[in-house]
Motif scaffolding. Structure first.
Motif, short mmCIF file in Angstrom:
data_model
loop_
_atom_site.label_atom_id
_atom_site.label_comp_id
_atom_site.label_asym_id
_atom_site.label_seq_id
_atom_site.Cartn_x
_atom_site.Cartn_y
_atom_site.Cartn_z
N TRP A 92 0.83 -1.21 0.00
CA TRP A 92 0.00 0.00 0.00
C TRP A 92 0.86 1.25 0.00
CZ3 TRP A 92 0.19 3.45 4.13
CH2 TRP A 92 -0.71 4.52 4.05
N SER A 93 1.92 1.26 0.79
CA SER A 93 2.74 2.47 0.93
C SER A 93 3.47 2.82 -0.37
CB SER A 93 3.77 2.28 2.05
OG SER A 93 4.81 1.41 1.66
N ARG A 94 3.60 1.85 -1.26
CA ARG A 94 4.36 2.05 -2.49
C ARG A 94 3.50 2.08 -3.75
NH1 ARG A 94 8.90 -2.48 -0.69
NH2 ARG A 94 9.93 -1.19 0.91
N ASP A 95 2.17 2.16 -3.57
CA ASP A 95 1.30 2.06 -4.76
C ASP A 95 1.13 3.39 -5.50
OD1 ASP A 95 -0.52 3.56 -3.28
OD2 ASP A 95 -1.92 1.91 -2.93
N GLY A 96 1.71 4.46 -4.98
CA GLY A 96 1.67 5.75 -5.68
C GLY A 96 0.38 6.50 -5.56
N ARG A 97 -0.56 6.02 -4.75
CA ARG A 97 -1.85 6.69 -4.59
C ARG A 97 -2.04 7.10 -3.13
NH1 ARG A 97 -3.03 2.01 -7.35
NH2 ARG A 97 -4.07 1.11 -5.54
N GLU A 98 -2.73 8.22 -2.92
CA GLU A 98 -3.01 8.67 -1.56
C GLU A 98 -4.31 9.46 -1.57
OE1 GLU A 98 -0.37 9.68 2.28
OE2 GLU A 98 0.33 10.47 0.37
N THR A 99 -5.35 8.87 -1.04
CA THR A 99 -6.66 9.51 -1.02
C THR A 99 -6.75 10.48 0.16
OG1 THR A 99 -7.71 7.87 0.41
CG2 THR A 99 -7.64 7.38 -1.95
N PRO A 100 -7.70 11.42 0.12
CA PRO A 100 -7.89 12.32 1.27
C PRO A 100 -8.16 11.58 2.57
CG PRO A 100 -9.03 13.18 -0.66
CD PRO A 100 -8.55 11.81 -1.02
N ALA A 101 -8.91 10.47 2.50
CA ALA A 101 -9.21 9.70 3.71
C ALA A 101 -7.93 9.08 4.28
CB ALA A 101 -10.22 8.60 3.40
N GLN A 102 -7.05 8.61 3.39
CA GLN A 102 -5.77 8.06 3.85
C GLN A 102 -4.88 9.17 4.42
OE1 GLN A 102 -4.23 6.21 0.34
NE2 GLN A 102 -5.53 4.40 0.49
N LYS A 103 -4.93 10.34 3.82
CA LYS A 103 -4.07 11.46 4.22
C LYS A 103 -4.41 11.95 5.62
CE LYS A 103 -0.77 14.32 3.13
NZ LYS A 103 0.62 13.82 3.00
N ARG A 104 -5.60 11.63 6.12
CA ARG A 104 -5.97 12.01 7.48
C ARG A 104 -4.99 11.45 8.51
NH1 ARG A 104 -10.03 9.77 9.57
NH2 ARG A 104 -10.91 8.45 7.93
N TYR A 105 -4.37 10.32 8.18
CA TYR A 105 -3.50 9.64 9.13
C TYR A 105 -2.05 10.11 9.08
CZ TYR A 105 -7.34 6.37 9.91
OH TYR A 105 -8.54 5.82 10.24
N ASN A 106 -1.67 10.77 8.00
CA ASN A 106 -0.30 11.31 7.91
C ASN A 106 -0.37 12.68 7.22
OD1 ASN A 106 -0.98 9.42 5.68
ND2 ASN A 106 0.89 10.22 4.75
N PRO A 107 -0.92 13.67 7.94
CA PRO A 107 -1.19 14.97 7.32
C PRO A 107 0.05 15.77 6.95
CG PRO A 107 -1.61 15.06 9.68
CD PRO A 107 -1.39 13.62 9.33
N SER A 108 1.20 15.44 7.51
CA SER A 108 2.38 16.29 7.33
C SER A 108 3.38 15.79 6.29
CB SER A 108 3.10 16.47 8.67
OG SER A 108 2.24 17.05 9.63
N PHE A 109 3.20 14.57 5.80
CA PHE A 109 4.15 14.05 4.82
C PHE A 109 3.52 12.92 4.02
CE2 PHE A 109 4.99 12.38 9.07
CZ PHE A 109 4.76 11.04 8.89
N SER A 110 4.23 12.45 3.00
CA SER A 110 3.71 11.41 2.12
C SER A 110 3.80 10.03 2.78
CB SER A 110 4.51 11.41 0.81
OG SER A 110 4.15 10.30 0.00
#
Length: 237
Positions: A92-110
């Motif tokens: 998952w961490s390497r799939d190149g995608r990041e949704t807004p819902a996922q970004k809630r958990y790491n708001p400061s970096f990729s």
């Protein structure tokens, strides 16, 4: 006791379902559903059950007995984690995608930086059955709010009233929040939030559990680990 033994026989030797040790401990096994940073169940989580080494379960029961005298309870977010679930996180961490819902958990970096920064491990102590993710619940409070996947919640470092509800005390961030505010001794949280973290660390430390400094929710029991396992978490029968 016979019933508990029947359940335990479905697991590798030394492992137990925590419900068979102490059914009063609240469970919200997040990787068995969609309320997590991946947004779906992880591989190997076929049931929302906390599975642990037997000695770990006995110590958690002791913690729970102490907390009950204060109208508090443990809440388990994750316990034993199959190796295949850890591999699922890596993919998952390497799939190149990041949704807004996922970004809630790491708001400061990729999310590609989660492993480098130490928020996720490619080899997890959870897979030994001796590591835990947990929090505290105030049994006198209103814990009725539940997660709604259709809602647009604030990120994990937002005010508790804006974050996704977790039915637990306010520790200053949500569970699995990859941010410096999740560091157990973070200075950027309130005095009340700091006291709750300290209470959790102390009650666990009295039974030998050690906290991971970057995650206020993560504890392990030294000496109880050993090899990593990959058996799936299945329903108790």
């Amino acid at each position: 006791m016979a019933s508990a033994s029947a359940h335990a026989q479905k697991l590798p030797a030394g492992f137990v379902y925590l419900r068979d040790i102490d059914p009063t401990i609240i469970q919200d096994i997040r990787y068995a559903g969609s309320n997590n940073f991946v947004g779906r169940p992880l591989r190997g989580y076929q049931a929302a059950e906390c599975v642990v080494k037997r000695e770990v379960g006995a110590l958690l029961k002791s913690v729970q007995e102490e907390l009950a005298l204060q109208s508090l309870s443990l809440k388990m977010f994750d316990c034993y984690r199959p190796v295949r679930a850890v591999a699922d996180m890596v993919t998952w961490s390497r799939d190149g995608r990041e949704t807004p819902a996922q970004k809630r958990y790491n708001p400061s970096f990729s999310k590609v930086d989660l492993f480098r920064l130490g928020y996720i491990a490619e080899r997890s102590g959870h897979s030994t059955g001796a590591a835990l993710d947990l929090t505290l619940v105030d049994l006198k409070a209103d814990n009725s709010a539940t997660f709604d996947s259709s809602k647009d919640y604030g990120d994990c470092i937002a005010n508790v009233n804006l974050r996704a509800p977790e039915g637990s005390v306010d520790m200053g961030t949500g569970y699995d929040c990859s941010d410096v505010r999740s560091h157990t001794s973070a200075k950027s949280i309130t005095a009340d939030q700091r006291r709750w973290r300290q209470k959790l660390v102390l009650v666990m430390a009295r039974r030998g559990f050690v906290n991971y400094s970057k995650e206020w929710w993560h504890f392990s029991l030294p000496g109880a680990g050993g090899q990593a396992y990959d058996f799936p978490i299945t329903p108790r029968k």
